[in-house]
Write an enzyme that holds these catalytic residues in place. Structure first.
Site, PDB file in Angstrom:
ATOM      1  N   ASN A   9      -6.948 -11.126  -5.808  1.00  0.00           N
ATOM      2  CA  ASN A   9      -7.856 -10.155  -5.188  1.00  0.00           C
ATOM      3  C   ASN A   9      -9.278 -10.631  -5.450  1.00  0.00           C
ATOM      4  O   ASN A   9      -9.781 -10.509  -6.563  1.00  0.00           O
ATOM      5  CB  ASN A   9      -7.609  -8.775  -5.814  1.00  0.00           C
ATOM      6  CG  ASN A   9      -8.588  -7.739  -5.296  1.00  0.00           C
ATOM      7  OD1 ASN A   9      -9.347  -7.991  -4.358  1.00  0.00           O
ATOM      8  ND2 ASN A   9      -8.586  -6.562  -5.916  1.00  0.00           N
ATOM      9  N   TRP A  10      -9.883 -11.176  -4.413  1.00  0.00           N
ATOM     10  CA  TRP A  10     -11.227 -11.753  -4.590  1.00  0.00           C
ATOM     11  C   TRP A  10     -12.305 -10.670  -4.699  1.00  0.00           C
ATOM     12  O   TRP A  10     -13.453 -10.981  -5.022  1.00  0.00           O
ATOM     13  CB  TRP A  10     -11.558 -12.686  -3.415  1.00  0.00           C
ATOM     14  CG  TRP A  10     -10.768 -13.956  -3.381  1.00  0.00           C
ATOM     15  CD1 TRP A  10      -9.701 -14.310  -4.181  1.00  0.00           C
ATOM     16  CD2 TRP A  10     -10.983 -15.068  -2.492  1.00  0.00           C
ATOM     17  NE1 TRP A  10      -9.253 -15.563  -3.837  1.00  0.00           N
ATOM     18  CE2 TRP A  10     -10.012 -16.056  -2.800  1.00  0.00           C
ATOM     19  CE3 TRP A  10     -11.893 -15.319  -1.471  1.00  0.00           C
ATOM     20  CZ2 TRP A  10      -9.946 -17.269  -2.125  1.00  0.00           C
ATOM     21  CZ3 TRP A  10     -11.823 -16.534  -0.793  1.00  0.00           C
ATOM     22  CH2 TRP A  10     -10.863 -17.501  -1.123  1.00  0.00           C
ATOM     23  N   LYS A  11     -11.991  -9.439  -4.376  1.00  0.00           N
ATOM     24  CA  LYS A  11     -12.969  -8.340  -4.406  1.00  0.00           C
ATOM     25  C   LYS A  11     -14.196  -8.731  -3.557  1.00  0.00           C
ATOM     26  O   LYS A  11     -14.054  -9.480  -2.600  1.00  0.00           O
ATOM     27  CB  LYS A  11     -13.313  -7.977  -5.854  1.00  0.00           C
ATOM     28  CG  LYS A  11     -12.031  -7.740  -6.685  1.00  0.00           C
ATOM     29  CD  LYS A  11     -12.281  -7.158  -8.036  1.00  0.00           C
ATOM     30  CE  LYS A  11     -10.940  -6.963  -8.748  1.00  0.00           C
ATOM     31  NZ  LYS A  11     -11.062  -6.327 -10.056  1.00  0.00           N
ATOM     32  N   HIS A  94      -6.560   0.431  -4.726  1.00  0.00           N
ATOM     33  CA  HIS A  94      -7.143  -0.226  -5.892  1.00  0.00           C
ATOM     34  C   HIS A  94      -8.037   0.759  -6.658  1.00  0.00           C
ATOM     35  O   HIS A  94      -8.718   1.581  -6.048  1.00  0.00           O
ATOM     36  CB  HIS A  94      -7.948  -1.459  -5.461  1.00  0.00           C
ATOM     37  CG  HIS A  94      -8.280  -2.332  -6.632  1.00  0.00           C
ATOM     38  ND1 HIS A  94      -9.315  -2.044  -7.482  1.00  0.00           N
ATOM     39  CD2 HIS A  94      -7.680  -3.443  -7.118  1.00  0.00           C
ATOM     40  CE1 HIS A  94      -9.347  -2.961  -8.441  1.00  0.00           C
ATOM     41  NE2 HIS A  94      -8.361  -3.825  -8.234  1.00  0.00           N
ATOM     42  N   GLU A  96     -10.815   0.440  -7.968  1.00  0.00           N
ATOM     43  CA  GLU A  96     -12.231   0.406  -7.571  1.00  0.00           C
ATOM     44  C   GLU A  96     -12.454   1.220  -6.302  1.00  0.00           C
ATOM     45  O   GLU A  96     -13.500   1.853  -6.139  1.00  0.00           O
ATOM     46  CB  GLU A  96     -12.686  -1.051  -7.420  1.00  0.00           C
ATOM     47  CG  GLU A  96     -12.814  -1.726  -8.789  1.00  0.00           C
ATOM     48  CD  GLU A  96     -12.498  -3.213  -8.809  1.00  0.00           C
ATOM     49  OE1 GLU A  96     -12.520  -3.849  -7.746  1.00  0.00           O
ATOM     50  OE2 GLU A  96     -12.223  -3.731  -9.906  1.00  0.00           O
ATOM     51  N   GLU A 166      -2.013  -1.375 -12.438  1.00  0.00           N
ATOM     52  CA  GLU A 166      -3.261  -1.941 -12.954  1.00  0.00           C
ATOM     53  C   GLU A 166      -3.964  -0.891 -13.831  1.00  0.00           C
ATOM     54  O   GLU A 166      -4.706  -0.045 -13.313  1.00  0.00           O
ATOM     55  CB  GLU A 166      -4.191  -2.325 -11.802  1.00  0.00           C
ATOM     56  CG  GLU A 166      -3.643  -3.396 -10.893  1.00  0.00           C
ATOM     57  CD  GLU A 166      -4.751  -4.143 -10.166  1.00  0.00           C
ATOM     58  OE1 GLU A 166      -4.860  -5.353 -10.369  1.00  0.00           O
ATOM     59  OE2 GLU A 166      -5.525  -3.506  -9.425  1.00  0.00           O
ATOM     60  N   GLY A 172     -11.022  -6.430 -15.469  1.00  0.00           N
ATOM     61  CA  GLY A 172     -12.332  -7.059 -15.622  1.00  0.00           C
ATOM     62  C   GLY A 172     -12.908  -6.928 -17.015  1.00  0.00           C
ATOM     63  O   GLY A 172     -14.070  -7.244 -17.254  1.00  0.00           O
ATOM     64  N   SER A 212      -6.895  -8.422 -16.189  1.00  0.00           N
ATOM     65  CA  SER A 212      -7.219  -9.530 -17.094  1.00  0.00           C
ATOM     66  C   SER A 212      -6.064 -10.495 -17.315  1.00  0.00           C
ATOM     67  O   SER A 212      -5.876 -11.006 -18.416  1.00  0.00           O
ATOM     68  CB  SER A 212      -7.747  -8.994 -18.432  1.00  0.00           C
ATOM     69  OG  SER A 212      -8.933  -8.255 -18.222  1.00  0.00           O
ATOM     70  N   GLY A 233      -7.661 -10.725 -10.531  1.00  0.00           N
ATOM     71  CA  GLY A 233      -9.048 -10.601 -10.087  1.00  0.00           C
ATOM     72  C   GLY A 233      -9.831 -11.852 -10.455  1.00  0.00           C
ATOM     73  O   GLY A 233      -9.765 -12.879  -9.786  1.00  0.00           O
ATOM     74  N   GLY A 234     -10.579 -11.778 -11.548  1.00  0.00           N
ATOM     75  CA  GLY A 234     -11.493 -12.842 -11.950  1.00  0.00           C
ATOM     76  C   GLY A 234     -10.890 -14.239 -11.921  1.00  0.00           C
ATOM     77  O   GLY A 234     -11.509 -15.184 -11.413  1.00  0.00           O
TER      78      GLY A 234
HETATM   79  P1  13P Z   1      -9.167  -8.827 -13.333  1.00  0.00           P
HETATM   80  O1  13P Z   1      -8.043  -9.838 -13.270  1.00  0.00           O
HETATM   81  O2  13P Z   1     -10.517  -9.416 -13.097  1.00  0.00           O
HETATM   82  O3  13P Z   1      -9.071  -7.975 -14.561  1.00  0.00           O
HETATM   83  O4  13P Z   1      -8.936  -7.831 -12.076  1.00  0.00           O
HETATM   84  C1  13P Z   1      -7.693  -7.271 -11.864  1.00  0.00           C
HETATM   85  C2  13P Z   1      -7.709  -6.593 -10.557  1.00  0.00           C
HETATM   86  O5  13P Z   1      -8.395  -5.605 -10.365  1.00  0.00           O
HETATM   87  C3  13P Z   1      -6.888  -7.146  -9.469  1.00  0.00           C
HETATM   88  O6  13P Z   1      -6.813  -6.278  -8.386  1.00  0.00           O
END
Ligand code: 13P
Length: 249
Positions: A9-11, A94, A96, A166, A172, A212, A233-234
């Site tokens: 997920n590149w956000k 998600h 967010e 999640e 993050g 993470s 994510g990251g």
């Molecule tokens: P991180 O891997 O950066 O913690 O993000 C997880 C995430 O929100 C994937 O959708």
């Protein structure tokens, strides 16, 4: 059928040149696992990413969509628009989206319905906040998120749904749920599905963990029996790190 999936997920990261560079990096990696691999760039880069990866085994997916087919919803994107640029799978719910854009379980139920009505696959995200876990309410929070957004569906609809647990406190933050915490929650999620839909739906459900996940912890998390993959994510923003996680299976 239960599958192993690793989805990036590149956000809200990567403009067009950065998307091109990361896709080039991904293409140069070697996959040694048999996990399904997906990446979710931003809307503006979906078509380009789809075209670039058309011949590869990496599926390009969307991070969100609106529930309506079209109309006066300024700034929104519909399922049929996604499908028209080759996108078959969408991330919904998600944390967010829930936290910053006020997405409720009721709204998400409508989005899930719209995606399924358009023959799309849904990666449905949910997870408790830190306060919920501190007060021992993580299971009831997760159970309600799943029930409120998904339990109006027929059992047969679940073949087009992937679940992604999640925990918000692990996203993050560099703080992962321990492999045991992930396993316990995934087993609870399967039990929740079993009690409503029976063992066939529960046993066949693909349940991803997100929060993470990094190259140095993916192996241990993925080794748990009820963890079928990851939503990353990251670490999905670096081709080598992402493929180290893909190859952790
Ligand atoms: P991180 O891997 O950066 O913690 O993000 C997880 C995430 O929100 C994937 O959708």
């Amino acid at each position: 059928m239960r599958k192993n999936i690793v989805a990036g997920n590149w956000k809200m990261n990567n403009d067009l040149p950065q998307t091109e560079a990361l896709i080039d990096g991904l293409k140069s990696q070697t996959q040694t696992s048999n996990a399904e691999v997906m990446i979710a760039p931003t809307f503006t880069n979906l078509w380009h990413a789809f075209e670039e990866l058309r011949q590869s085994k990496i599926e390009v997916i969307a991070q969100n969509m609106h529930f309506a087919e079209n109309g006066a919803y300024t700034g929104e994107v519909s399922a049929s628009m996604l499908k028209s640029v080759g996108i078959q799978t969408v991330i919904l719910g998600h944390s967010e989206r829930r936290a910053y854009f006020n997405e409720t379980d009721q709204l998400l139920a409508k989005k899930v319905d719209a995606a399924l009505a358009n023959d799309m696959r849904v990666i449905f995200c949910f997870g408790e906040e830190l306060a919920d876990r501190k007060s021992g309410n993580e299971e009831s929070v997760v159970e309600n998120q799943i029930k409120n957004a998904l339990f109006h569906l027929e059992g047969s609809a679940f073949k087009n749904i992937v679940l992604a647990y999640e925990p918000v406190w692990a996203i993050g933050t560099g703080e992962t749920a321990s492999p045991e915490q992930a396993q316990d929650m995934h087993a609870f999620i399967r039990k929740t599905l079993d009690s409503k839909y029976g063992s066939e739906v529960a046993d066949n459900m693909t349940i991803l963990y997100g929060g993470s996940v990094k190259p140095n912890n993916a192996n241990e998390i993925f080794s748990k029996p009820d963890v079928d993959g990851g939503l990353i994510g990251g670490a999905s923003l670096k081709a080598e790190d992402f493929f180290a996680i893909v190859n952790a299976f």
